[in-house]
Enzyme design. Structure first.
Site, short mmCIF file in Angstrom:
data_model
loop_
_atom_site.label_atom_id
_atom_site.label_comp_id
_atom_site.label_asym_id
_atom_site.label_seq_id
_atom_site.Cartn_x
_atom_site.Cartn_y
_atom_site.Cartn_z
N ARG A 48 0.58 12.00 -9.09
CA ARG A 48 1.06 10.65 -8.96
C ARG A 48 2.54 10.73 -9.58
O ARG A 48 3.37 10.06 -9.17
CB ARG A 48 0.32 9.84 -9.30
CG ARG A 48 -0.95 9.32 -9.15
CD ARG A 48 -1.72 8.09 -9.71
NE ARG A 48 -3.11 8.14 -9.28
CZ ARG A 48 -3.77 7.68 -8.33
NH1 ARG A 48 -3.31 7.28 -7.24
NH2 ARG A 48 -5.10 7.69 -8.08
N THR B 104 -9.54 0.90 4.35
CA THR B 104 -9.30 0.31 3.06
C THR B 104 -8.56 -1.03 3.33
O THR B 104 -8.69 -2.07 2.96
CB THR B 104 -8.51 1.18 2.38
OG1 THR B 104 -9.06 2.27 2.03
CG2 THR B 104 -8.23 0.25 0.96
N LEU B 105 -7.36 -0.79 4.43
CA LEU B 105 -6.36 -1.98 4.77
C LEU B 105 -7.34 -3.03 5.52
O LEU B 105 -7.12 -4.44 5.39
CB LEU B 105 -5.25 -1.42 5.34
CG LEU B 105 -4.16 -2.49 5.58
CD1 LEU B 105 -3.68 -2.82 4.20
CD2 LEU B 105 -2.98 -1.98 6.22
N ASP C 38 -4.26 5.73 6.12
CA ASP C 38 -4.58 7.00 6.69
C ASP C 38 -5.87 6.59 7.84
O ASP C 38 -5.64 6.25 9.09
CB ASP C 38 -5.49 7.71 5.47
CG ASP C 38 -5.99 9.04 5.79
OD1 ASP C 38 -5.53 9.46 6.74
OD2 ASP C 38 -6.52 9.74 4.85
N THR C 39 -7.26 6.31 7.48
CA THR C 39 -7.92 5.77 8.49
C THR C 39 -7.78 4.37 8.79
O THR C 39 -8.35 3.80 9.94
CB THR C 39 -9.56 6.00 8.00
OG1 THR C 39 -9.70 5.16 7.07
CG2 THR C 39 -9.83 7.30 7.78
N GLY C 40 -7.14 3.77 7.82
CA GLY C 40 -7.06 2.19 7.97
C GLY C 40 -8.20 1.46 7.46
O GLY C 40 -8.11 0.04 7.44
N PHE D 189 -2.26 16.32 3.88
CA PHE D 189 -2.44 15.76 2.64
C PHE D 189 -1.20 15.54 1.81
O PHE D 189 -0.78 16.49 1.59
CB PHE D 189 -3.65 16.27 1.88
CG PHE D 189 -4.29 15.49 0.93
CD1 PHE D 189 -5.36 14.74 1.43
CD2 PHE D 189 -3.68 15.49 -0.48
CE1 PHE D 189 -5.77 13.79 0.26
CE2 PHE D 189 -4.54 14.74 -1.38
CZ PHE D 189 -5.27 13.91 -0.90
N GLU E 85 0.75 -1.32 -0.09
CA GLU E 85 0.20 0.08 -0.06
C GLU E 85 1.01 1.28 0.10
O GLU E 85 2.06 1.24 0.61
CB GLU E 85 -0.77 0.15 1.23
CG GLU E 85 -2.16 -0.55 1.03
CD GLU E 85 -3.07 0.64 0.25
OE1 GLU E 85 -2.60 1.26 -0.37
OE2 GLU E 85 -4.18 0.45 0.63
N ASP E 86 0.41 2.24 -0.56
CA ASP E 86 1.05 3.70 -0.39
C ASP E 86 0.86 4.10 0.99
O ASP E 86 1.98 4.71 1.68
CB ASP E 86 0.64 4.42 -1.58
CG ASP E 86 -0.62 4.81 -1.62
OD1 ASP E 86 -1.76 3.95 -1.15
OD2 ASP E 86 -1.09 5.74 -2.60
N ASP F 252 -2.10 10.69 -5.01
CA ASP F 252 -2.63 11.46 -5.82
C ASP F 252 -3.48 12.54 -5.04
O ASP F 252 -3.91 12.28 -3.91
CB ASP F 252 -3.67 11.11 -6.76
CG ASP F 252 -4.94 10.43 -6.06
OD1 ASP F 252 -4.79 9.65 -5.27
OD2 ASP F 252 -6.11 10.68 -6.59
C1 PRP Z 1 -5.60 5.63 -0.97
C2 PRP Z 1 -4.61 4.71 -0.44
C3 PRP Z 1 -5.25 3.70 0.25
C4 PRP Z 1 -6.54 4.43 1.01
C5 PRP Z 1 -5.93 4.61 2.36
O1 PRP Z 1 -6.29 5.05 -1.89
O2 PRP Z 1 -3.90 4.09 -1.54
O3 PRP Z 1 -5.43 2.67 -0.55
O4 PRP Z 1 -6.61 5.61 0.26
O5 PRP Z 1 -6.98 5.31 3.08
P1 PRP Z 1 -7.69 4.79 4.30
O6 PRP Z 1 -6.74 4.35 5.35
O7 PRP Z 1 -8.44 6.03 4.93
O8 PRP Z 1 -8.53 3.77 3.93
P2 PRP Z 1 -7.43 5.96 -2.76
O9 PRP Z 1 -8.68 5.41 -2.49
O10 PRP Z 1 -7.03 7.43 -2.79
O11 PRP Z 1 -7.07 5.36 -4.15
P3 PRP Z 1 -5.89 5.48 -5.13
O12 PRP Z 1 -4.71 4.54 -4.41
O13 PRP Z 1 -6.32 4.91 -6.43
O14 PRP Z 1 -5.39 6.75 -5.31
#
Ligand code: PRP
Length: 172
Positions: free
Chosen positions: A161, A103-104, A99-101, A148, A95-96, A155
């Site tokens: 990016r 997605t992960l 943030d909130t966690g 940010f 993952e790049d 992005d």
């Molecule tokens: C970003 C990043 C993670 C997610 C983290 O993806 O790559 O997947 O947000 O955020 P979270 O911890 O709050 O969930 P994004 O949805 O911006 O898509 P991208 O990777 O295509 O830019």
């Protein structure tokens, strides 16, 4: 192009990515790994990281979407699935940013149901001040403040990016 303040120079990022690659290579000695890049943000980090990993590996990608603009919506959707099953494989999710966690958390839960032999996460940037849930991340590049950030794959609305370093985005 707006002006950006550099948070992490490309040299600093490159050095840390090399360290992570070396650590991962040591940890997985004798094993084969499936590296899963989370699209789109991870593509540059993944490209550099795998070139620092001295081991047999394959690469697959997962598309997820969780953001609109600069705010996390908490809604996660798989927009593109893996091309091959990961059952019985050693999986490293790349993952790049965490943030909130949310997605992960979603991804890890989803991948666990596919019965990998092991599952770990490498993320370039961790923003603990924004965490809503804590998901264990074994390999963290940098822990950063609540700014940010764009560049090196990250992005703002699809843009920036391609910056070769990590910059703080403060608007147009
Ligand atoms: C970003 C990043 C993670 C997610 C983290 O993806 O790559 O997947 O947000 O955020 P979270 O911890 O709050 O969930 P994004 O949805 O911006 O898509 P991208 O990777 O295509 O830019």
């Amino acid at each position: 192009m707006p002006k950006f303040d550099t948070m992490l120079s490309s040299e600093k990022v490159a050095a840390r990515v090399k360290e992570l690659g070396a650590q991962i290579s040591r940890d997985y000695k004798g094993k084969k790994v499936v590296v899963i890049g989370v699209l789109k943000g991870s593509f540059i980090f993944l490209a550099d990281l795998v070139r620092s990993m001295d081991m047999p590996l394959t690469i697959d990608f997962l598309g997820v979407s969780s953001y609109a603009g600069t705010q996390s919506t908490g809604v996660v959707a798989i927009t593109q699935d893996l091309t091959k099953p990961v059952e019985g494989k050693h999986v490293l999710v790349v993952e790049d940013i965490v943030d909130t966690g949310l997605t992960l958390q979603y991804l890890v839960e989803n991948l666990k149901t596919r019965n990998p032999a092991s599952l770990e996460v490498a993320c370039l940037l961790d923003k603990p001040s924004r965490a809503k849930v804590r998901v264990p991340v074994k390999y963290v590049g940098f822990t950063i403040d609540d700014e940010f950030v764009v560049g090196y794959g990250l992005d703002y609305d699809g843009l920036y990016r391609n910056l070769p370093y990590i910059a703080i985005y403060r608007g147009e």
